[in-house]
Design a protein around this motif. Structure first.
Motif, short mmCIF file in Angstrom:
data_model
loop_
_atom_site.label_atom_id
_atom_site.label_comp_id
_atom_site.label_asym_id
_atom_site.label_seq_id
_atom_site.Cartn_x
_atom_site.Cartn_y
_atom_site.Cartn_z
N PRO A 503 61.33 27.81 43.77
CA PRO A 503 60.20 27.39 42.92
C PRO A 503 60.71 26.83 41.59
CG PRO A 503 60.44 29.77 42.82
CD PRO A 503 61.45 29.28 43.84
N TYR A 504 61.24 25.63 41.66
CA TYR A 504 61.98 25.12 40.51
C TYR A 504 61.11 24.78 39.32
CZ TYR A 504 61.01 20.43 42.59
OH TYR A 504 60.43 19.31 43.12
N LEU A 505 59.83 24.50 39.52
CA LEU A 505 58.95 24.30 38.37
C LEU A 505 58.86 25.59 37.55
CD1 LEU A 505 55.88 22.15 39.41
CD2 LEU A 505 58.13 21.44 38.65
N ASP A 506 58.80 26.72 38.24
CA ASP A 506 58.72 28.00 37.54
C ASP A 506 59.96 28.24 36.68
OD1 ASP A 506 56.20 29.02 38.45
OD2 ASP A 506 57.09 29.39 40.40
N TYR A 507 61.13 27.98 37.24
CA TYR A 507 62.35 28.24 36.48
C TYR A 507 62.52 27.24 35.33
CZ TYR A 507 63.55 31.73 39.93
OH TYR A 507 63.53 32.86 40.72
N ALA A 508 62.19 25.99 35.58
CA ALA A 508 62.25 25.01 34.48
C ALA A 508 61.24 25.37 33.40
CB ALA A 508 61.98 23.61 35.02
N GLY A 509 60.02 25.74 33.81
CA GLY A 509 58.99 26.11 32.84
C GLY A 509 59.38 27.34 32.04
N GLY A 510 59.99 28.33 32.71
CA GLY A 510 60.42 29.53 32.00
C GLY A 510 61.50 29.22 30.97
N ALA A 511 62.47 28.40 31.35
CA ALA A 511 63.55 28.06 30.42
C ALA A 511 63.02 27.27 29.22
CB ALA A 511 64.63 27.27 31.14
N LEU A 512 62.13 26.32 29.48
CA LEU A 512 61.53 25.57 28.37
C LEU A 512 60.69 26.49 27.49
CD1 LEU A 512 60.54 22.36 30.34
CD2 LEU A 512 62.12 22.42 28.39
N GLY A 513 60.03 27.48 28.11
CA GLY A 513 59.26 28.44 27.33
C GLY A 513 60.14 29.26 26.41
N ALA A 514 61.32 29.65 26.90
CA ALA A 514 62.25 30.39 26.05
C ALA A 514 62.71 29.53 24.87
CB ALA A 514 63.45 30.85 26.87
N VAL A 515 62.95 28.24 25.13
CA VAL A 515 63.31 27.32 24.04
C VAL A 515 62.18 27.28 23.01
CG1 VAL A 515 63.76 24.90 23.46
CG2 VAL A 515 64.86 25.93 25.46
N ALA A 516 60.94 27.23 23.48
CA ALA A 516 59.79 27.17 22.57
C ALA A 516 59.73 28.41 21.68
CB ALA A 516 58.50 27.05 23.39
N VAL A 517 59.99 29.58 22.25
CA VAL A 517 59.97 30.82 21.45
C VAL A 517 61.08 30.80 20.40
CG1 VAL A 517 60.35 33.31 21.53
CG2 VAL A 517 58.87 32.22 23.23
N LEU A 518 62.26 30.35 20.78
CA LEU A 518 63.37 30.30 19.81
C LEU A 518 63.05 29.34 18.67
CD1 LEU A 518 66.41 30.27 22.27
CD2 LEU A 518 65.71 32.14 20.76
N MET A 519 62.41 28.22 18.98
CA MET A 519 61.99 27.29 17.93
C MET A 519 61.03 27.99 16.97
SD MET A 519 61.35 23.93 20.34
CE MET A 519 60.42 23.06 19.09
N SER A 520 60.08 28.74 17.52
CA SER A 520 59.11 29.43 16.67
C SER A 520 59.77 30.51 15.81
CB SER A 520 58.00 30.06 17.53
OG SER A 520 57.21 29.06 18.15
N LEU A 521 60.69 31.25 16.39
CA LEU A 521 61.39 32.27 15.62
C LEU A 521 62.23 31.64 14.52
CD1 LEU A 521 62.53 34.70 18.48
CD2 LEU A 521 60.79 35.15 16.73
N TYR A 522 62.83 30.51 14.80
CA TYR A 522 63.62 29.82 13.76
C TYR A 522 62.71 29.35 12.63
CZ TYR A 522 66.92 26.63 11.57
OH TYR A 522 67.73 26.01 10.67
N GLU A 523 61.56 28.81 12.97
CA GLU A 523 60.61 28.37 11.94
C GLU A 523 60.11 29.55 11.12
OE1 GLU A 523 58.93 24.70 11.43
OE2 GLU A 523 61.06 25.15 11.40
N ARG A 524 59.93 30.70 11.76
CA ARG A 524 59.48 31.88 11.03
C ARG A 524 60.51 32.28 9.98
NH1 ARG A 524 58.16 37.83 13.63
NH2 ARG A 524 60.44 37.93 13.76
N ARG A 525 61.79 32.19 10.35
CA ARG A 525 62.85 32.59 9.43
C ARG A 525 63.10 31.57 8.33
NH1 ARG A 525 66.71 36.01 11.04
NH2 ARG A 525 67.13 36.10 8.79
#
Length: 731
Positions: A503-525
């Motif tokens: 289910p490669y859409l799921d794995y690609a979506g999950g990895a992109l989601g993790a990138v999105a969270v890291l971006m948000s955490l960086y902006e918070r800091r």
């Protein structure tokens, strides 16, 4: 000490080459960074290979090699390495760059992890062969994955590593080298298959076998349709709309039949195919909608691009004179961070001290939080009392959940709502994959979360998007593949559509989601604000079509298409059967093509590479079959032609090379159910300085395995926990 800059002021120097480097550069630019591009000599060859290359590079600011030292002095991130091509100078010394610029995050894109195959070319086709990825669809032959998993995976993992290293730099003031390889990109999509257990059971073996065909059928009008089972009475509904008069269990949901033949694993294809062939697609889709059976048209590449949902997601942009895929990570809002104390990092990993609440189920959302757990976050999986349905597919569950703790709660009850409130009050990240209205009812939408924890960042993993005509539609991986042309791309223009068994859409979506969270955490800091980001399976699928471009006249161009045999994209870049196996050849230049010709057809003068066609491939096939693999590889290497043996077992290849363990591509996990798990279950990127814990890490949590422990941490007494258990509020 380096002063951290917010994302909109980050400066990136791009020295990378090829598709993955261009995609990574674009992901960083879409995240707000200013990217300066110093192109190496010969880089224009990638404009010819990838029509989207000019579009990707249009987001960067062109710079001259003479300005490089000055640019690096002011830069936050530098991209080096990438796709190998004989005409382009690819490789730079990443460690030397980092040593000269201690505050710089250097993202190094390689073919393989350090020490695995240091001289092997970083070319997707060859990596598919060497890693065993090419052997993952069929049992008797390799197949070239036209959606190049190693390349797309490498680009996303490079972004993941870059943002994690930037977060680390906020605390330490120091940069480092982040390495993301094509090998790790392949592993990201193959985790359920490249895994073994000390105590496997029937559930562990419940994984889609090779050679299986999904429920994709040709209709009477020559088009194709895709069915999805799993809903109540799915088989009865399918037979009814197709007029199949056969006895059927009214409760049969069409769940895959373990041990069934490839033609009957997902359903009785020999019975279904002729019935579909008697009907037009529009009639089938209308009938399926009427009875509540998920189905979708299998569309051609680009046919979905005028759909209103793509416009709602703002997915398409004009770049360099054509339309292509734009920013796939959505931002629904931001809020200022209230005054708070400094971040308390509790360990060496970048996310040590960060608490993540994951309300997601299945794969896409949970895989995002698993990647955050790999980076040191404390992740709590919050389930309803009925549990995550994906627990029935253990390989995928393990891939998405190792390293987490689990709590089960009835959040709809008053006492459960209080448990939820306490959980939210201590969270840094809250994520889920509910539909928007369901998230509001449960109280985990951004507004509700912010009312409890003003500085929490949120991620919604959706099917189609937060708004638009399909926002409330259920999302199925294979439905979205069918709609946006991924089934067509995987099959190739000269063969039927093809479903890939991961289910490669799921794995690609999950990895992109993790990138999105890291971006948000960086902006918070760094910027004092928190973001509410979202990622959909539709967006993830479109990201995997980033190489497509639509010209003003509507014509679509992308990376070279598959040949009819699904063995490659050109006779010079293809798999060939030898007398004792298969090899992959990448003759990417005229010189290499001439050398390849003289090895296989020495009695003839080679025509120009551009004139090679299927007839040439057939002649090469016949000649290659006369050679043993080892001898042909030696002859090609002696002629200067890049080639690799096609391996047949990806997990075995990893187990046989100590570099896999040293680089943490292959790790062991202690799992309560399965004992020792071995697989691609650790960080899929490498850091030169930051310590990422990989030893003595737990496997996937059992249902409610940590409920009592987590409730105690939330301030509940033993008596109160017992009462919650007795009242059925938690499990």
């Amino acid at each position: 000490m380096t002063t951290p800059r917010p994302a909109h002021d980050l400066r990136v120097v791009d020295l990378g080459t090829g598709m993955a480097a261009a995609l990574l550069s674009t992901l960083l630019a879409d995240g707000g960074a200013v990217v300066h591009r110093v192109a190496p000599p010969g880089d224009e060859v990638f404009d010819e290979i990838y029509p989207a290359h000019r579009g990707w590079r249009s987001v960067t600011v062109p710079a001259e090699a003479g300005d490089l030292d000055e640019l690096l002095e002011r830069a936050d991130v530098c991209l080096v390495g990438g796709e190998d091509h004989p005409a382009v100078a690819t490789r730079r010394d990443a460690q030397a760059l980092a040593a000269r610029h201690p505050g710089l995050v250097v993202v190094h894109l390689t073919g393989y992890v350090d020490g695995y195959a240091p001289e092997a070319p970083a070319v997707d086709l060859l990596v598919q062969a060497r890693t065993g990825l090419a052997a993952e669809q069929y049992s008797d032959r390799p197949m070239y994955f036209a959606v190049p998993f190693p390349t797309y995976g490498q680009a996303v993992l490079g972004a993941l590593g870059a943002w994690a290293a930037l977060l680390d730099r906020v605390d330490t003031g120091r940069g480092q080298v982040v390495t993301a390889s094509l090998q790790q990109g392949a592993a990201m999509f193959m985790m359920p298959f490249w895994m073994r257990a000390e105590r496997p059971d029937d559930e562990f073996h419940k994984v889609t076998p090779k050679d299986v065909q999904h429920l994709t059928f040709q209709c009477a009008d020559g088009t194709y349709v895709q069915f999805v089972m799993g809903v109540p009475a799915a088989v009865a509904k399918l037979y009814r709309i197709l007029g199949i008069d056969e006895p059927v269990d009214p409760e049969d949901r069409g769940i895959p039949r373990i041990g069934a033949s490839p033609d009957t694993y997902f359903g009785n294809r020999p019975l279904i195919a002729p019935a579909v062939a008697r009907m037009n697609r529009d009639d089938i889709l209308a009938a399926a909608a009427e009875v509540g059976l998920p189905a979708a048209p299998v569309l051609e590449l680009g046919e979905f691009w005028d759909d209103e949902q793509l416009a709602a997601n703002r997915l398409l942009v004009d770049r360099a004179g054509a339309t292509g895929v734009g920013n796939v990570i959505g931002l629904s809002g931001t809020a200022p961070v209230p005054e708070a104390g400094p971040h308390e990092r509790t360990g060496g990993a970048p996310l040590a001290g960060i608490t993540v609440l994951d309300f997601g189920s299945y794969v896409a959302g949970p895989f995002a939080s698993r990647l955050l757990a790999d980076l040191g976050a404390s992740v709590v999986k919050v389930e309803s009392l009925t549990g995550d349905p994906n627990r029935g597919l253990q390989r995928h569950f393990l891939a998405a959940h190792v390293g987490k703790r689990a709590l089960a709660v009835d959040a709809k009850s008053p006492a459960g709502a209080e448990v939820l409130r306490r959980l939210l009050s201590g969270a840094d990240v809250v994520m889920h994959n509910f539909r928007p209205k369901a998230a509001e009812r449960l109280g985990v939408d951004p507004t509700s979360v912010r009312a409890v924890k003003p500085d929490a960042v949120t991620l919604q993993s959706l099917a189609f998007g937060p708004s638009g005509p399909r926002a409330d539609a259920p999302g199925f991986d294979m439905v979205i593949q069918a709609l946006i042309g991924l089934l067509r791309r995987a099959g190739g223009p000269a063969a039927p559509p093809l479903w890939i068994r991961t289910p490669y859409l799921d794995y690609a979506g999950g990895a992109l989601g993790a990138v999105a969270v890291l971006m948000s955490l960086y902006e918070r800091r760094t910027a004092g604000r928190v973001g509410d980001r979202w990622l959909s399976l539709l967006n993830a699928g479109m990201f995997l079509l980033s190489d497509l471009r639509r010209a003003a006249d509507g014509t679509m161009r992308g990376a070279p298409p598959l040949d009819a045999a699904r063995q490659g994209v050109h006779p010079g870049e293809r798999f060939y059967r030898t007398g004792d196996g298969w090899i992959a050849v990448a003759a990417r230049t005229e010189e290499a093509a001439n050398a390849m010709w003289r090895v296989l057809l020495p009695e003839e003068e080679p025509p120009p590479r551009a004139d090679w066609d299927d007839a040439v491939a057939a002649r090469f096939d016949e000649r290659a079959s006369r050679w043993r693999s080892e001898e042909l590889l030696a002859a090609l290497a002696g002629a200067g032609v890049w080639a690799e043996l096609c391996r047949t077992d990806g997990l075995a290849e990893l187990l046989d090379n100590p570099a896999s363990t040293a680089a943490h591509v292959l790790v062991d996990r202690a799992d309560d159910r399965y004992g020792r798990l071995t697989g691609c279950l650790g960080p899929l990127v490498n850091f030169s300085r930051t310590e990422i814990p990989v030893h003595d890490r737990p496997g996937a949590p059992g249902f409610g395995a940590h409920t009592g422990q987590i409730l105690a941490e939330l301030g509940y007494t033993e008596a109160e926990v017992e009462e919650l258990l007795r009242d059925g509020v938690v499990r």
